[in-house]
Design a protein around this motif. Structure first.
Motif, short mmCIF file in Angstrom:
data_model
loop_
_atom_site.label_atom_id
_atom_site.label_comp_id
_atom_site.label_asym_id
_atom_site.label_seq_id
_atom_site.Cartn_x
_atom_site.Cartn_y
_atom_site.Cartn_z
N MET A 1 4.32 10.18 5.14
CA MET A 1 5.32 9.25 5.31
C MET A 1 5.46 8.57 3.97
N ASN A 2 4.41 8.20 3.17
CA ASN A 2 4.98 7.70 1.93
C ASN A 2 6.06 8.46 1.06
N PHE A 3 5.81 9.68 0.98
CA PHE A 3 6.73 10.52 0.35
C PHE A 3 8.10 10.65 1.04
N THR A 4 7.95 10.79 2.53
CA THR A 4 9.40 10.59 3.07
C THR A 4 10.23 9.54 3.03
N ARG A 5 9.32 8.31 3.01
CA ARG A 5 10.33 6.93 2.81
C ARG A 5 10.24 6.53 1.43
N LYS A 6 9.67 7.42 0.61
CA LYS A 6 9.70 6.88 -0.90
C LYS A 6 9.26 5.42 -1.08
N SER A 7 8.30 5.07 -0.54
CA SER A 7 8.00 3.72 -0.47
C SER A 7 6.43 3.48 0.19
N THR A 8 5.63 2.79 -0.40
CA THR A 8 4.32 2.45 -0.13
C THR A 8 4.25 1.00 0.84
N ILE B 1 -12.12 10.10 -2.43
CA ILE B 1 -11.59 9.93 -3.87
C ILE B 1 -10.36 10.54 -4.33
N PHE B 2 -10.25 11.88 -3.93
CA PHE B 2 -9.22 12.63 -4.13
C PHE B 2 -7.82 11.95 -3.36
N PHE B 3 -7.96 11.50 -2.03
CA PHE B 3 -6.82 11.16 -1.48
C PHE B 3 -6.34 9.65 -2.19
N ASP B 4 -7.44 8.82 -2.59
CA ASP B 4 -7.22 7.55 -3.00
C ASP B 4 -6.44 7.64 -4.26
N ILE B 5 -7.11 8.81 -5.20
CA ILE B 5 -6.06 8.84 -6.23
C ILE B 5 -4.65 9.12 -6.14
N LEU B 6 -4.48 10.06 -4.96
CA LEU B 6 -3.18 10.45 -4.57
C LEU B 6 -2.30 9.20 -4.14
N PHE B 7 -2.90 8.27 -3.40
CA PHE B 7 -2.19 6.90 -2.96
C PHE B 7 -1.96 6.05 -4.23
N MET B 8 -2.89 6.03 -5.03
CA MET B 8 -2.81 5.09 -6.19
C MET B 8 -1.57 5.67 -7.12
N PHE B 9 -1.32 7.11 -7.13
CA PHE B 9 -0.24 7.73 -7.67
C PHE B 9 0.98 7.48 -7.08
N GLN B 10 1.05 7.40 -5.86
CA GLN B 10 2.13 7.17 -4.87
C GLN B 10 2.70 5.71 -5.32
N HIS B 11 1.55 4.79 -4.97
CA HIS B 11 1.89 3.48 -5.15
C HIS B 11 2.39 2.92 -6.55
N TYR B 12 1.66 3.43 -7.51
CA TYR B 12 2.03 2.74 -8.92
C TYR B 12 2.83 3.80 -9.72
N VAL B 13 2.91 4.91 -9.54
CA VAL B 13 3.85 5.77 -10.30
C VAL B 13 4.98 6.29 -9.71
N LEU B 14 4.89 7.02 -8.41
CA LEU B 14 6.09 7.37 -7.84
C LEU B 14 7.03 6.29 -7.18
N TYR B 15 6.37 5.47 -6.42
CA TYR B 15 7.22 4.16 -5.49
C TYR B 15 6.46 2.94 -5.83
N PRO B 16 6.66 2.35 -7.05
CA PRO B 16 6.17 1.10 -7.39
C PRO B 16 6.53 0.09 -6.30
N GLU B 17 5.80 -0.73 -6.00
CA GLU B 17 6.04 -1.79 -4.80
C GLU B 17 7.09 -2.62 -4.92
N LYS B 18 7.32 -3.13 -6.33
CA LYS B 18 8.35 -4.05 -6.47
C LYS B 18 9.60 -3.45 -6.24
N LYS B 19 9.94 -2.16 -6.80
CA LYS B 19 11.16 -1.63 -6.52
C LYS B 19 11.30 -1.25 -4.96
N ALA B 20 10.23 -0.94 -4.30
CA ALA B 20 10.33 -0.59 -3.06
C ALA B 20 10.69 -1.79 -2.03
#
Length: 271
Positions: A173-180, A229-248
């Motif tokens: 869902m995060n990937f589809t919306r390009k947002s967290t 731990i694996f998925f948490d790292i993935l979610f942190m990558f989505q949130h901070y790198v791919l889809y920063p919250e301020k931009k979203a």
């Protein structure tokens, strides 16, 4: 039953265990608070919550039974040796009970808050039904021979499977919306800390006992830590790198469509 060889390691084990309990337990609250403040669950994947409830319920059954039942403990010692320690601590029991309650509250929020067009998918519902049906069949298989250790190992396996699959809908869902937006990063950071502490607890016990049976004797706890731990790292990558919250968040405010945008493209779903 084996006893601790080192008092410092025993104290470290308890401290780290309760750190894991605290981090994991608190991790439920950021999402609950976020939902409450927004009066919305848009951005939170419903499949994740449903699968998570099954996961924690299965884990609770395993922990409570192994920790409190002398019969099951005897079967554990017969299998792995009476010099081994029970791989479930008090913090495991406390956490799993608390997790079931908190996840149920999150599910309740889904019913009362704005949720947009999202529904629980047929696939997630089917997985949950199959999991509990399989557990029921295993219960009747174990009943004649009273193979209770085998039965609770089934519940442990169910929680491992649920841990493997529960994060996927939210990540997609995060990937589809390009947002967290709507998905609490506080939940992830605390979950990550809890996973590390939980794994460290097992390492400490293994060092003290000079045995790694603790890891494969409770494979569910081992995989729980590593997968989380694996998925948490993935979610942190989505949130901070791919889809920063301020931009979203800025984009959502500009379009005014946060609560109305499609959350995920999938096959027809049901409530």
């Amino acid at each position: 039953m084996a006893s601790w060889n080192s008092i410092p390691l025993e104290i470290s084990y308890e401290i780290v265990g309760w750190i894991a309990f605290t981090a994991w337990s608190i991790s439920f609250y950021p999402q609950l608070i976020l939902n409450f403040r927004r009066r919305s669950v848009v951005g939170l994947n419903f499949d994740f919550v449903l699968l998570n409830l099954t996961k924690h319920s299965s884990y609770m059954i395993y922990n409570v039974c192994l920790y409190f039942s002398p019969v099951i403990q005897k079967q554990y010692f017969d299998t792995y040796g009476d010099k081994e320690m029970i791989p479930v601590a008090a913090n495991d029991v406390a956490f799993s009970i608390h997790a079931v309650v908190m996840t149920a509250l999150t599910l309740f929020q889904i019913f009362i808050y704005e949720r947009g067009p999202q529904k629980v998918s047929r696939l997630a519902s089917g997985i949950v039904i199959v999991a509990w049906a399989f557990a029921a069949i295993c219960f009747f298989i174990a009943l004649p021979t009273q193979s209770w250790l085998w039965l609770i190992s089934i519940f442990n396996s169910i929680q491992v499977v649920m841990t493997c699959v529960k994060y996927i809908p939210q990540a997609k869902m995060n990937f589809t919306r390009k947002s967290t937006v709507g998905w609490s990063i506080g939940n992830i950071l605390l979950d990550f800390g809890g996973g590390l502490a939980n794994y460290m607890q097992m390492v400490i016990q293994s060092i003290d006992q000079n045995s790694w049976v603790n890891f494969y004797g409770n494979i569910g706890k081992t995989l729980l830590s590593l997968i989380s731990i694996f998925f948490d790292i993935l979610f942190m990558f989505q949130h901070y790198v791919l889809y920063p919250e301020k931009k979203a968040s800025k984009k959502s405010l500009e379009t005014g469509q946060e609560s109305n945008e499609p959350l995920i493209n999938s096959s027809p779903e049901h409530v």
